[in-house]
Write a protein that holds these residues in place. Structure first.
Motif, short mmCIF file in Angstrom:
data_model
loop_
_atom_site.label_atom_id
_atom_site.label_comp_id
_atom_site.label_asym_id
_atom_site.label_seq_id
_atom_site.Cartn_x
_atom_site.Cartn_y
_atom_site.Cartn_z
N GLY A 198 -21.29 18.98 -19.35
CA GLY A 198 -22.51 19.64 -19.77
C GLY A 198 -22.88 19.25 -21.19
N PRO A 199 -23.81 19.96 -21.79
CA PRO A 199 -24.27 19.63 -23.14
C PRO A 199 -23.12 19.58 -24.14
CG PRO A 199 -25.70 21.26 -22.13
CD PRO A 199 -24.53 21.11 -21.21
N HIS A 200 -23.15 18.57 -24.98
CA HIS A 200 -22.05 18.34 -25.91
C HIS A 200 -21.83 19.54 -26.84
CE1 HIS A 200 -19.38 16.24 -28.65
NE2 HIS A 200 -20.18 16.54 -29.67
N ALA A 201 -22.87 20.04 -27.43
CA ALA A 201 -22.73 21.14 -28.39
C ALA A 201 -22.11 22.37 -27.74
CB ALA A 201 -24.08 21.49 -29.00
N ARG A 202 -22.51 22.64 -26.51
CA ARG A 202 -21.96 23.81 -25.83
C ARG A 202 -20.48 23.61 -25.50
NH1 ARG A 202 -24.81 25.42 -20.35
NH2 ARG A 202 -23.60 23.61 -19.61
N ALA A 203 -20.11 22.41 -25.04
CA ALA A 203 -18.72 22.14 -24.68
C ALA A 203 -17.82 22.22 -25.90
CB ALA A 203 -18.62 20.76 -24.03
N VAL A 204 -18.25 21.59 -27.00
CA VAL A 204 -17.43 21.61 -28.21
C VAL A 204 -17.36 23.02 -28.79
CG1 VAL A 204 -17.24 20.75 -30.59
CG2 VAL A 204 -17.83 19.18 -28.73
#
Length: 317
Positions: free
Chosen positions: A116-122
């Protein structure tokens, strides 16, 4: 087999470091497969309730069936004083490609929980690691750190007494050093060679053999098993030396016996089941009497039995 070809500059620049984030990431292996980490079963038992409150789905997804973890969980520590929050802040800034590539190097693909979206995963990753640290690692970090720092002091003594080659050869089974190349036997079937960028040695509580970065392009780091892992969670059981106990008192005699290897007052308190302040009082008396020596390492003071202490116990080194 992993081989690091070390130049003269590399050898001169070998350093030790401690990584709170690395220790946190490696501990996930014990959470995934406790049977592989018998020395840490007491820690697993103490944190059982806390581990039910963390984001287990995400945390377990970081470890594959070989017990490998992505390299972003094992940053190269710049010193023995590295802070967890600093390392976590750096992880929060990881780029999408690096994040994806390091997960793929371990799992073959990005685990669904981190897709999924990088910012959300990190963001979820950082939140999960912070909560896990606060509940399961931070309460015991002072004790763990004492063992890790004592190991580094021991390696320094080996270098002083026997040389760098002896220290490197003695890191762990499967590690050899021929004066130019340090070779590490790894489970990975891929042959890797590196060097020319220094070497950082990181003691850890959560490996039985030497671990190294997964990526071939990563800066050389070897994570090796720290000495004294098991005694951290157990109370010391040493038969009293009757004559020494009569002279010094039972507690001080037991402390003197235990200080054949460097240890902090925090670690000794755990081992003997007494408060750190009480241990410190006894250690001051032993030091004032010349039976133990002390040295500051980072934020800890490590104690070691002196030659006079050895003589009192009838120990020859």
């Amino acid at each position: 087999m992993l081989r690091y070809e070390l130049t003269e500059a590399d050898l001169a620049g070998i350093r030790f470091g401690l990584s709170p984030l690395g220790e946190t990431g490696l501990s996930l292996r014990a959470m995934r497969d406790p049977s592989r980490y018998p020395l840490q079963l007491p820690w697993l038992a103490r944190t059982e309730a806390a581990r039910e409150r963390v984001d287990r789905e995400l945390l377990i997804s970081l470890v594959d069936e070989r017990l490998w973890t992505p390299d972003f969980l094992n940053p190269r520590p710049l010193s023995p004083l590295t802070r967890f929050e600093d390392e976590l802040d750096a992880l929060a800034r990881i780029g999408p490609r690096e994040f994806r590539d390091q997960l793929t190097a371990v799992h073959g693909a990005v685990p669904p929980v981190l897709a999924g979206p990088h910012a959300r995963a990190v963001g979820r990753l950082v939140a999960a690691l912070r909560e896990y640290w606060e509940l399961c690692i931070a309460p015991y970090w002072a004790r763990m750190r004492a063992v890790l720092e004592a190991d580094i002091v021991h390696r320094g003594r080996v270098i002083a007494n026997s040389g760098l080659a002896a220290m490197l050869d003695g890191l762990a089974p499967g590690v050899t050093f021929d004066g130019r190349v340090i070779s590490v036997s790894l489970r990975s079937p891929v042959e890797r060679t590196g060097g020319g960028r220094g070497l950082t040695l990181v003691p850890t509580m959560f490996t039985r053999r030497v671990s190294a970065p997964v990526g071939a392009d990563e800066t050389p780091v070897l994570m090796y098993p720290a000495r004294g892992q098991g005694v951290l969670w157990e109370r010391e059981r040493i038969p009293d030396e009757a004559s020494v106990a009569a002279l010094l008192g039972r507690v001080r005699a037991r402390l003197l016996v235990a200080l054949a290897e460097p240890a902090s007052s925090t670690e000794l308190g755990v081992r003997f089941g007494v408060t750190t302040s009480a241990v410190n009082q006894h250690l001051r008396v032993l030091r004032d009497g010349g039976l133990v020596t002390s040295t500051r390492y980072g934020r800890s003071v490590l104690y070691l039995r002196s030659e006079l202490g050895d003589a009192l116990l009838g120990v020859r080194r």
